[in-house]
Scaffold this motif. Structure first.
Motif, PDB file in Angstrom:
ATOM      1  N   LYS A 188      62.282  63.985 -19.490  1.00  0.00           N
ATOM      2  CA  LYS A 188      60.847  63.908 -19.739  1.00  0.00           C
ATOM      3  C   LYS A 188      60.392  65.068 -20.622  1.00  0.00           C
ATOM      4  O   LYS A 188      60.984  66.149 -20.606  1.00  0.00           O
ATOM      5  N   LYS A 232      54.101  61.177 -17.030  1.00  0.00           N
ATOM      6  CA  LYS A 232      54.990  61.135 -18.190  1.00  0.00           C
ATOM      7  C   LYS A 232      55.700  62.458 -18.462  1.00  0.00           C
ATOM      8  O   LYS A 232      56.584  62.511 -19.319  1.00  0.00           O
ATOM      9  N   TYR A 233      55.318  63.521 -17.749  1.00  0.00           N
ATOM     10  CA  TYR A 233      55.787  64.845 -18.116  1.00  0.00           C
ATOM     11  C   TYR A 233      56.418  65.580 -16.931  1.00  0.00           C
ATOM     12  O   TYR A 233      56.137  65.290 -15.770  1.00  0.00           O
ATOM     13  N   SER A 405      49.235  64.553 -25.194  1.00  0.00           N
ATOM     14  CA  SER A 405      49.741  63.181 -25.260  1.00  0.00           C
ATOM     15  C   SER A 405      50.109  62.790 -26.685  1.00  0.00           C
ATOM     16  O   SER A 405      51.187  62.223 -26.932  1.00  0.00           O
TER      17      SER A 405
END
Length: 416
Positions: A188, A232-233, A405
């Protein structure tokens, strides 16, 4: 004819006697000296360390040429160096922990060999290990360079080591170089958020008593939670509480966690009370303006709050540290800074020329795009009120999240 034969015979006899005499001298003087040299262990005559928490150089002086063998261990992260036929003896003062090296141990192992163990603050890479003859002919030195890296890189080096019988020995003593670690991209996007100041270093103080270290930690946690919600991270903070961290330790943490982006959060003061608004800084050897230079100077002095001012030991070390600024990483930092300014402009107030640059040490990771976000100025009453307002902090965090993002998408699409 008979006289010549007799003369040759006598000459041959004298040659034989001379050879025997030379052999006796060689056996009685030279052979014991060779044997003695083989028996007497190499002596380590000095030990030096220099650098910081991201990059270190270790130099060990020997009276004769050593033949070191090294390997890595973890739990904790260690570099083990074995030196056959040697005896190590160092000053405790020279072995004092500094920079990336947490502690140093040494001692004798089997067959008269010595072992030197460097325990690191976290994962690291062996950039180079050379054995060099001293220019004045007085002996040899073993020069070792190590750098902080991510756990992924350290694990890759361990895996490579396992394939090569758990030790590294270079056949060419002039060039003992670590093998390059293959890049690992299947993870990630990793973000390290750095709440400025902490512990004995409170940072700036506002007109109404607001302390910078508290503002930065509260905002960093809010930004972390907002980014985590997206799923997402990989996100972490350099500090989770009121802890003092040296500037180079903040950089080390970012590198060892394999950060793809480093965001340092601050809220400073300025002598001009009317100036307010957010600013985004990237690193540069030359400041964009006097205010940026003054801010960088103040932030770079943070280590002195705990009596830990870093003094560079030599020009050689200075060159190593200067080399940390890489062009490609800088271009990524610039790209993110521009995106971030665009997002913040839609939600919170910005100062004039909001993207500025100066020589911030905390932004000097060689391989991590980095920015310093000045959320506002505690020297301005309106900014101070905003910085403690949950609604304003939420808007600012949302803007930074959008910029992250966009940047993460562009970097992952480009292969990391």
């Amino acid at each position: 004819m008979g006289l010549k034969a007799t003369t040759n015979k006598r000459l041959g006899g004298w040659v034989g006697v001379l050879c025997c005499a030379l052999f006796v001298v060689f056996a009685s003087l030279i052979l014991p000296a060779i044997a003695h040299a083989a028996e007497v262990p190499l002596a380590a005559t000095g030990y030096k360390m220099a650098g910081d928490a991201t990059k270190m150089r270790v130099v060990v002086d020997f009276d004769r040429e050593p033949d070191p063998r090294w390997f890595l261990l973890r739990g904790p992260h260690r570099l083990v160096i074995d030196v056959p036929n040697s005896k190590l003896a160092f000053s405790a003062k020279d072995l004092k922990a500094r920079g990336l090296v947490k502690s140093v141990r040494y001692g004798q192992i089997e067959a008269g060999a010595s072992r030197l163990i460097l325990i690191s603050k976290g994962p690291f890479r062996v950039d180079k290990l050379d054995v060099l003859k001293n220019e004045d002919g007085s002996g040899y030195r073993m020069a070792l360079d190590i750098s902080a890296v991510s756990d992924r890189e350290f694990d890759a080096a361990l895996a490579d080591q396992a394939v090569t019988t758990a030790s590294t020995v270079s056949p060419d003593k002039r060039e003992r170089l670590a093998k390059p670690v293959p890049a690992v991209t299947s993870h990630k996007f990793t973000i390290v958020i750095d709440p400025g100041h902490g512990g004995v270093d409170g940072g700036a103080e506002g007109l109404n008593g607001t302390v910078e270290k508290n503002v930065t930690l509260a905002f960093a946690k809010e930004l972390r939670d907002r980014l985590s919600a997206e799923g997402k991270y990989e996100i972490s903070l350099t500090r989770e509480d009121d802890t003092f961290l040296r500037l180079d330790d903040r950089v080390r943490i970012a590198r060892q966690r394999g950060a793809n982006l480093f965001i340092s959060i601050h809220a400073d003061t300025i002598r001009l009370k009317g100036i307010r608004g957010a600013t985004v800084y990237t690193v540069s050897d030359k400041a964009s303006d006097p205010e940026a230079q003054a801010l960088a100077d103040r932030e770079n002095l943070s280590d002195q709050f705990a009596g830990m001012e870093i003094k560079e030991d030599s020009q050689e070390v200075t060159d190593i540290l200067i080399d940390l600024i890489r062009r490609e990483t800088h271009s990524f930092s610039m790209s993110f800074a521009q995106t971030l300014v665009g997002e913040l402009a839609t939600s919170v107030g910005l100062i004039n020329n909001p993207h500025r640059f100066a020589g911030f040490r905390v932004l000097k990771a060689p391989d991590v795009p980095s920015v310093l976000v000045e959320l506002g100025y505690l020297s301005n009453a309106k900014d101070e009120a905003q910085l403690t307002n949950p609604e304003w902090r939420g808007k600012a965090a949302e803007s930074i999240s959008k910029a992250v993002s966009a940047f993460a998408a562009s970097r992952m699409n480009a292969g990391g």
